[in-house]
Design an enzyme around this catalytic site. Structure first.
Site, PDB file in Angstrom:
ATOM      1  N   SER A   1       6.351  30.973   7.225  1.00  0.00           N
ATOM      2  CA  SER A   1       7.663  30.804   6.601  1.00  0.00           C
ATOM      3  C   SER A   1       7.691  31.518   5.254  1.00  0.00           C
ATOM      4  CB  SER A   1       7.970  29.312   6.453  1.00  0.00           C
ATOM      5  OG  SER A   1       9.313  29.111   6.084  1.00  0.00           O
ATOM      6  N   ASN A   2       8.626  31.183   4.399  1.00  0.00           N
ATOM      7  CA  ASN A   2       8.718  31.801   3.075  1.00  0.00           C
ATOM      8  C   ASN A   2       9.191  30.764   2.053  1.00  0.00           C
ATOM      9  OD1 ASN A   2      11.725  31.889   2.943  1.00  0.00           O
ATOM     10  ND2 ASN A   2      11.429  33.198   4.735  1.00  0.00           N
TER      11      ASN A   2
END
Ligand code: CTP
Length: 227
Positions: free
Chosen positions: A28-29
């Protein structure tokens, strides 16, 4: 384009996406979703019906005119948007969509071994690009460009390649304008190469600037149709 209660509809993507590796791991980020949610709030204040397709975030927003559709992956976000894009007058692509996903999702938790391990990644759907291909001229779309270098050039490339009406540029060079902060410093660029640079503001104030600019594009479109 109206709902049954006669309110214009805005579709917003927000937050990060999570791309599963196995049942317990994902890629993810750092997107907090704050900007997308602030934009949702600003559209609600303007009397819009808001469809917020949101990746996993720690924000809650409730309003009678708001529908939040929680999603995890880019594929889920795209599928959720497909239902609403045709009826949306304005679409804001504020999500930090993962560009790649693991080629294979393991059905069981991967166990460590003595060996090195590498993960093969494949490209994810580009949601803004796909909707750019089918956007009608009575629809407005706004994208974001978070850049570290060649900011304006990269933002313009995205504006045209994704067939957006406006692109909101923020540079990670501005420390208080990146992931997680409550402030942002943006430049809004339109298809006439007009650059509107704003000072550092709260995300709530920035949201109002973005919403105002998007509504203005919609009004221009309406005038062009009537002319
Ligand atoms: N976007 C999207 N779907 C993707 C990637 C991006 O809808 N798979 C949207 C974002 O929400 C944003 C715009 O496209 O509005 C630009 O996103 P960004 O990540 O800056 O650009 P990319 O096209 O992914 O290019 P790069 O990561 O190489 O800068």
């Amino acid at each position: 384009m109206k709902t049954t209660n006669n309110k214009p509809i805005v579709l917003i993507t927000a937050g990060p996406t999570r791309e599963a590796i196995d049942p317990v791991r994902f890629i993810s980020n750092h997107s907090s979703g704050k900007m997308g949610y602030a934009i949702a709030g600003a559209f609600l204040d303007k009397g819009f019906e808001v469809i917020l397709v949101s990746g996993p975030v720690n924000i809650s927003l409730s309003h009678t005119s708001l529908r939040v559709i929680p999603v995890n992956s880019a594929d889920e976000m795209y599928t959720a948007c497909q239902k609403y894009f045709p009826v949306a007058q304005i679409t804001i692509f504020a999500a930090a969509v993962a560009d790649y996903k693991p080629a294979q999702v393991y059905t069981q938790k991967m166990k460590k071994s003595a060996h090195e391990f590498s993960l093969q990644m494949v490209k994810n759907v580009d949601i803004a690009f796909e909707f750019g291909k089918i956007k009608r001229n009575d629809q407005v779309s706004v994208g974001f460009a978070l850049e570290t270098n060649d900011e304006e050039q990269n933002a313009l490339k995205k504006l045209y390649s994704k067939n957006l009406d406006l692109i909101v540029l923020n540079s990670v060079k501005d420390e208080a304008a990146t992931f997680g902060y409550d402030t942002n410093k943006i430049t809004i660029i339109n298809r006439d190469f007009q650059f509107q640079a704003f000072p550092l503001k709260s995300k709530a104030e920035v949201a109002v600037d973005i919403v105002t600019a998007a509504i203005k594009v919609g009004q221009k479109q309406e005038q062009a149709v009537q002319a």
